[in-house]
Design a protein around this motif. Structure first.
Motif, PDB file in Angstrom:
ATOM      1  N   ARG A 145      -0.068 -11.116  -3.803  1.00 24.43           N
ATOM      2  CA  ARG A 145       0.564 -10.295  -4.839  1.00 24.43           C
ATOM      3  C   ARG A 145       0.199 -10.803  -6.244  1.00 24.43           C
ATOM      4  O   ARG A 145      -0.343 -10.059  -7.052  1.00 24.43           O
ATOM      5  CB  ARG A 145       2.089 -10.295  -4.675  1.00 24.43           C
ATOM      6  N   GLY A 146       0.485 -12.053  -6.520  1.00 25.90           N
ATOM      7  CA  GLY A 146       0.289 -12.610  -7.862  1.00 25.90           C
ATOM      8  C   GLY A 146      -1.109 -12.411  -8.429  1.00 25.90           C
ATOM      9  O   GLY A 146      -1.262 -11.936  -9.574  1.00 25.90           O
ATOM     10  N   PRO A 147      -2.174 -12.756  -7.678  1.00 27.63           N
ATOM     11  CA  PRO A 147      -3.523 -12.598  -8.239  1.00 27.63           C
ATOM     12  C   PRO A 147      -3.859 -11.161  -8.617  1.00 27.63           C
ATOM     13  O   PRO A 147      -4.580 -10.922  -9.601  1.00 27.63           O
ATOM     14  CB  PRO A 147      -4.427 -13.094  -7.098  1.00 27.63           C
ATOM     15  N   TYR A 148      -3.350 -10.189  -7.867  1.00 26.09           N
ATOM     16  CA  TYR A 148      -3.629  -8.788  -8.187  1.00 26.09           C
ATOM     17  C   TYR A 148      -2.874  -8.340  -9.429  1.00 26.09           C
ATOM     18  O   TYR A 148      -3.360  -7.508 -10.202  1.00 26.09           O
ATOM     19  CB  TYR A 148      -3.278  -7.898  -6.992  1.00 26.09           C
ATOM     20  N   ALA A 168      -4.384   6.229 -10.929  1.00 31.00           N
ATOM     21  CA  ALA A 168      -3.924   6.586  -9.577  1.00 31.00           C
ATOM     22  C   ALA A 168      -4.864   6.032  -8.515  1.00 31.00           C
ATOM     23  O   ALA A 168      -4.432   5.464  -7.504  1.00 31.00           O
ATOM     24  CB  ALA A 168      -3.821   8.105  -9.450  1.00 31.00           C
ATOM     25  N   ILE A 169      -6.170   6.192  -8.732  1.00 34.11           N
ATOM     26  CA  ILE A 169      -7.158   5.686  -7.768  1.00 34.11           C
ATOM     27  C   ILE A 169      -7.079   4.169  -7.666  1.00 34.11           C
ATOM     28  O   ILE A 169      -7.070   3.591  -6.563  1.00 34.11           O
ATOM     29  CB  ILE A 169      -8.570   6.137  -8.177  1.00 34.11           C
ATOM     30  N   ALA A 170      -7.000   3.504  -8.813  1.00 32.21           N
ATOM     31  CA  ALA A 170      -6.922   2.044  -8.824  1.00 32.21           C
ATOM     32  C   ALA A 170      -5.650   1.552  -8.150  1.00 32.21           C
ATOM     33  O   ALA A 170      -5.659   0.520  -7.462  1.00 32.21           O
ATOM     34  CB  ALA A 170      -6.996   1.525 -10.262  1.00 32.21           C
ATOM     35  N   THR A 171      -4.550   2.281  -8.325  1.00 32.93           N
ATOM     36  CA  THR A 171      -3.269   1.882  -7.722  1.00 32.93           C
ATOM     37  C   THR A 171      -3.377   1.832  -6.206  1.00 32.93           C
ATOM     38  O   THR A 171      -2.926   0.871  -5.562  1.00 32.93           O
ATOM     39  CB  THR A 171      -2.163   2.864  -8.141  1.00 32.93           C
ATOM     40  N   ILE A 172      -3.971   2.849  -5.608  1.00 32.76           N
ATOM     41  CA  ILE A 172      -4.094   2.904  -4.150  1.00 32.76           C
ATOM     42  C   ILE A 172      -5.047   1.829  -3.650  1.00 32.76           C
ATOM     43  O   ILE A 172      -4.767   1.121  -2.664  1.00 32.76           O
ATOM     44  CB  ILE A 172      -4.559   4.302  -3.708  1.00 32.76           C
ATOM     45  N   ILE A 173      -6.189   1.648  -4.322  1.00 30.59           N
ATOM     46  CA  ILE A 173      -7.166   0.639  -3.900  1.00 30.59           C
ATOM     47  C   ILE A 173      -6.559  -0.757  -3.953  1.00 30.59           C
ATOM     48  O   ILE A 173      -6.671  -1.548  -3.004  1.00 30.59           O
ATOM     49  CB  ILE A 173      -8.432   0.708  -4.775  1.00 30.59           C
ATOM     50  N   VAL A 174      -5.887  -1.080  -5.052  1.00 33.17           N
ATOM     51  CA  VAL A 174      -5.281  -2.402  -5.203  1.00 33.17           C
ATOM     52  C   VAL A 174      -4.158  -2.610  -4.192  1.00 33.17           C
ATOM     53  O   VAL A 174      -4.027  -3.685  -3.603  1.00 33.17           O
ATOM     54  CB  VAL A 174      -4.765  -2.595  -6.650  1.00 33.17           C
ATOM     55  N   GLY A 175      -3.343  -1.575  -3.958  1.00 36.76           N
ATOM     56  CA  GLY A 175      -2.265  -1.690  -2.985  1.00 36.76           C
ATOM     57  C   GLY A 175      -2.776  -2.001  -1.588  1.00 36.76           C
ATOM     58  O   GLY A 175      -2.228  -2.848  -0.871  1.00 36.76           O
ATOM     59  N   ILE A 176      -3.857  -1.329  -1.189  1.00 36.45           N
ATOM     60  CA  ILE A 176      -4.444  -1.562   0.144  1.00 36.45           C
ATOM     61  C   ILE A 176      -4.962  -2.988   0.260  1.00 36.45           C
ATOM     62  O   ILE A 176      -4.695  -3.684   1.245  1.00 36.45           O
ATOM     63  CB  ILE A 176      -5.574  -0.548   0.400  1.00 36.45           C
ATOM     64  N   HIS A 177      -5.685  -3.445  -0.751  1.00 37.98           N
ATOM     65  CA  HIS A 177      -6.263  -4.796  -0.681  1.00 37.98           C
ATOM     66  C   HIS A 177      -5.206  -5.882  -0.838  1.00 37.98           C
ATOM     67  O   HIS A 177      -5.333  -6.973  -0.272  1.00 37.98           O
ATOM     68  CB  HIS A 177      -7.363  -4.944  -1.731  1.00 37.98           C
ATOM     69  N   LYS A 231       0.825  -1.207   0.000  1.00 35.77           N
ATOM     70  CA  LYS A 231       0.000   0.000   0.000  1.00 35.77           C
ATOM     71  C   LYS A 231       0.860   1.257   0.000  1.00 35.77           C
ATOM     72  O   LYS A 231       0.506   2.266  -0.607  1.00 35.77           O
ATOM     73  CB  LYS A 231      -0.980  -0.002   1.168  1.00 35.77           C
ATOM     74  N   ARG A 232       2.045   1.205   0.674  1.00 39.15           N
ATOM     75  CA  ARG A 232       2.919   2.379   0.680  1.00 39.15           C
ATOM     76  C   ARG A 232       3.553   2.601  -0.699  1.00 39.15           C
ATOM     77  O   ARG A 232       3.632   3.730  -1.184  1.00 39.15           O
ATOM     78  CB  ARG A 232       4.010   2.231   1.736  1.00 39.15           C
ATOM     79  N   ILE A 233       3.993   1.513  -1.319  1.00 35.47           N
ATOM     80  CA  ILE A 233       4.534   1.638  -2.674  1.00 35.47           C
ATOM     81  C   ILE A 233       3.439   2.123  -3.618  1.00 35.47           C
ATOM     82  O   ILE A 233       3.677   2.944  -4.507  1.00 35.47           O
ATOM     83  CB  ILE A 233       5.136   0.302  -3.148  1.00 35.47           C
ATOM     84  N   ALA A 234       2.214   1.623  -3.404  1.00 39.62           N
ATOM     85  CA  ALA A 234       1.089   2.045  -4.244  1.00 39.62           C
ATOM     86  C   ALA A 234       0.826   3.535  -4.108  1.00 39.62           C
ATOM     87  O   ALA A 234       0.536   4.221  -5.092  1.00 39.62           O
ATOM     88  CB  ALA A 234      -0.163   1.255  -3.869  1.00 39.62           C
ATOM     89  N   ILE A 235       0.940   4.052  -2.884  1.00 37.60           N
ATOM     90  CA  ILE A 235       0.674   5.472  -2.668  1.00 37.60           C
ATOM     91  C   ILE A 235       1.683   6.328  -3.420  1.00 37.60           C
ATOM     92  O   ILE A 235       1.320   7.272  -4.126  1.00 37.60           O
ATOM     93  CB  ILE A 235       0.685   5.801  -1.161  1.00 37.60           C
ATOM     94  N   PHE A 236       2.974   5.989  -3.296  1.00 41.94           N
ATOM     95  CA  PHE A 236       3.940   6.835  -4.012  1.00 41.94           C
ATOM     96  C   PHE A 236       3.927   6.553  -5.507  1.00 41.94           C
ATOM     97  O   PHE A 236       4.140   7.462  -6.320  1.00 41.94           O
ATOM     98  CB  PHE A 236       5.338   6.736  -3.394  1.00 41.94           C
ATOM     99  N   PHE A 237       3.622   5.296  -5.907  1.00 38.50           N
ATOM    100  CA  PHE A 237       3.599   5.027  -7.344  1.00 38.50           C
ATOM    101  C   PHE A 237       2.369   5.625  -8.002  1.00 38.50           C
ATOM    102  O   PHE A 237       2.382   5.912  -9.206  1.00 38.50           O
ATOM    103  CB  PHE A 237       3.656   3.530  -7.642  1.00 38.50           C
ATOM    104  N   SER A 238       1.304   5.838  -7.224  1.00 38.03           N
ATOM    105  CA  SER A 238       0.131   6.499  -7.805  1.00 38.03           C
ATOM    106  C   SER A 238       0.516   7.872  -8.334  1.00 38.03           C
ATOM    107  O   SER A 238      -0.168   8.433  -9.198  1.00 38.03           O
ATOM    108  CB  SER A 238      -0.983   6.625  -6.764  1.00 38.03           C
ATOM    109  N   ALA A 239       1.624   8.395  -7.814  1.00 40.57           N
ATOM    110  CA  ALA A 239       2.121   9.682  -8.311  1.00 40.57           C
ATOM    111  C   ALA A 239       2.488   9.604  -9.788  1.00 40.57           C
ATOM    112  O   ALA A 239       2.466  10.617 -10.493  1.00 40.57           O
ATOM    113  CB  ALA A 239       3.348  10.121  -7.502  1.00 40.57           C
ATOM    114  N   ALA A 240       2.827   8.395 -10.286  1.00 41.32           N
ATOM    115  CA  ALA A 240       3.137   8.250 -11.711  1.00 41.32           C
ATOM    116  C   ALA A 240       1.904   8.546 -12.551  1.00 41.32           C
ATOM    117  O   ALA A 240       1.978   9.257 -13.561  1.00 41.32           O
ATOM    118  CB  ALA A 240       3.648   6.839 -12.000  1.00 41.32           C
TER     119      ALA A 240
END
Length: 475
Positions: free
Chosen positions: A328-331, A312-321, A161-170
């Motif tokens: 990891r693999g299924p997502y 960006a929204i999808a990145t954060i949602i997927v990272g949290i779940h 989720k933390r990587i997702a938050i900063f990567f959502s910046a992409a």
């Protein structure tokens, strides 16, 4: 070491009394870390991605005409960035292990910010290629460095989720870059510069200013963080030590070789490569793709925003779940399939509406997978230095896919070659993810059987501290 009992975790120290940490208190400490760490790394990566991808906006804003970028000249200028970028990432992460993050990461930013600013002086195809090569070299250490930095602060179950938050910046960067381009184009002619030259100049200056600020306010390690109380610091150190099975954190070249010789590193590289080629392609060419759908250049800049906001929204949602379910693999497979549907729509549709939906699906499906694969790669590499080298290898080698991305959109207006190539790479990622899931499960069963047969428990963990993820206690 801490012990887990019912809902409480107890941290014992020679200098402190027992500190009870229930799940609510644990969440509070992690949130406190988030507020002090994630704003920095998110802004860093936002600026990084804006600066590397703005060449796409600059092209639509008139750079291709002004610099006479005919034939494959634009593709070469986009591609040359990735060659020094890829090869400098492993050395950069090794240096990061030796130096303080608050010194190395801002230094990287200052250098690429200066290069970006000076790109406003580009006045020919040759100077553009040289500038892009230097931008790739100077920007190389940031992305693997931030991923490694996250691993120094958070246990494996909290990284995605933390990587997702900063990567959502992409995703935000591509969207924000489109808005910036729309506005900055209006400066065309000011100071004798084209609008696209002002784009390079202003974005580079912002990067330098943020870098100078971060020299003084970026935190290095939990051990030295002044925002943590002593009990909180000891708790985080204890959690990280337990999470790593007490594997060595020393600098030793044997751990570099462990990373380079491990076949699992190359499996992760193939997964990430399969995601990066379509990811870079949609970032570099979305304004062009949308422009070719029949929209004006200005509207293409604006219409490139929604797909990446969705990403960006999808990145954060997927990272949290992904963290919540510890999967990891299924997502990765699910996101790649969504992106695949998007590219199929782009490949098959002849109308602007369905094609634009395809752009949205391609971005919204692809971007969330990147954070998950990096969390997966980092979590399965045991030991600090090996983890840093693995992340740098996965990111560095896979980023050579950016060279491929730069040359596949060559047949407007339908771009069948580009869309078809991206479909193939997404399929590669899906296949290798399925293999990785099977392989990690196989290895874990093998280690469990070994521990049972040889009576190996946590009391013997120091016997295996130099084995990295080959330790029978590492899962």
């Amino acid at each position: 070491m801490g012990s887990l009992r019912d809902d409480d975790i107890e941290l014992k120290s020679d200098n402190l009394s027992v500190l009870p940490v229930n799940p609510r208190e644990q969440a509070r400490i992690l949130r406190k870390m988030d507020w002090h760490l994630l704003p920095f790394v998110t802004v860093f990566f936002l600026l990084s991605f804006i600066d590397r991808a703005n060449i796409g906006n600059a092209t639509v804003a008139g750079m291709a005409t002004d610099l006479k970028l005919t034939g494959f000249k634009y593709n070469i200028a986009a591609a040359v960035f990735f060659i020094p970028y890829s090869f400098a990432e492993v050395p950069s992460n090794i240096i990061l292990k030796l130096l303080r993050p608050s010194r190395w990461i801002p230094s990287i930013m200052v250098t690429w910010g200066i290069v970006m600013t000076l790109m406003c002086l580009v006045n020919s195809y040759k100077s553009l290629v040289i500038a892009r090569a230097f931008l790739g070299l100077t920007e190389a250490g940031l992305y693997p460095g931030i991923n490694y930095y996250i691993c120094l602060w958070y246990p494996r179950s909290e990284r995605s989720k933390r990587i997702a938050i900063f990567f959502s910046a992409a995703s935000v960067a591509v969207a924000f870059g489109g808005l910036l381009a729309y506005g900055i184009e209006r400066m065309n002619g000011v100071g004798g510069l084209y609008g696209w030259q002002w784009m390079f100049c202003l974005e580079g200056i912002v990067t330098v200013l943020v870098a100078v600020f971060s020299f003084f306010y970026m935190h290095d390690y939990p051990e030295t963080a002044n925002f943590l109380t002593e009990p909180e610091r000891l708790y985080i150190i204890d959690v990280l030590k337990h999470d790593s099975n007490s594997l060595s954190s020393l600098f030793d070249t044997q751990f570099v070789w462990q990373a380079m010789k491990d076949y699992k590193t190359y499996v992760q590289i193939l997964i990430y490569l399969g995601l990066l080629v379509p990811g870079y392609a949609i970032a570099l060419f979305s304004p062009t793709i949308i422009n070719e759908l029949g929209y004006s250049a200005a509207n293409a800049q604006l219409l490139s925003v929604p797909p990446f906001v969705a990403g960006a929204i999808a990145t954060i949602i997927v990272g949290i779940h992904s963290d919540k379910h510890n999967l990891r693999g299924p997502y990765i497979i699910g996101g790649a399939l969504v992106s695949l549907v998007g590219y199929i729509l782009l490949y098959c549709s002849v109308k602007a509406g369905p094609s634009y939906v395809g752009v949205c699906l391609a971005a919204a499906g692809n971007y969330p997978t990147v954070a998950v694969i990096l969390a997966w790669a980092g979590s399965n590499a045991g030991g600090d230095l090996k983890r840093g080298v693995v992340l740098a290898m996965v990111i560095g080698i896979s980023n050579l896919g950016g060279v491929c991305s730069s040359f596949i959109y060559i047949d407007p207006p339908r771009f069948h070659v580009g869309h078809g190539t991206n479909m193939g790479f997404l399929s590669l990622s899906i296949i290798m993810s399925i293999f990785a899931m099977w392989n990690y499960n196989r290895l874990n069963r093998k280690k469990e059987a070994q521990c049972l047969a040889e009576n190996i428990g946590d009391d013997r963990r120091y016997e295996f501290k130099d084995m990295g993820d080959a330790s029978p206690l590492f899962r």
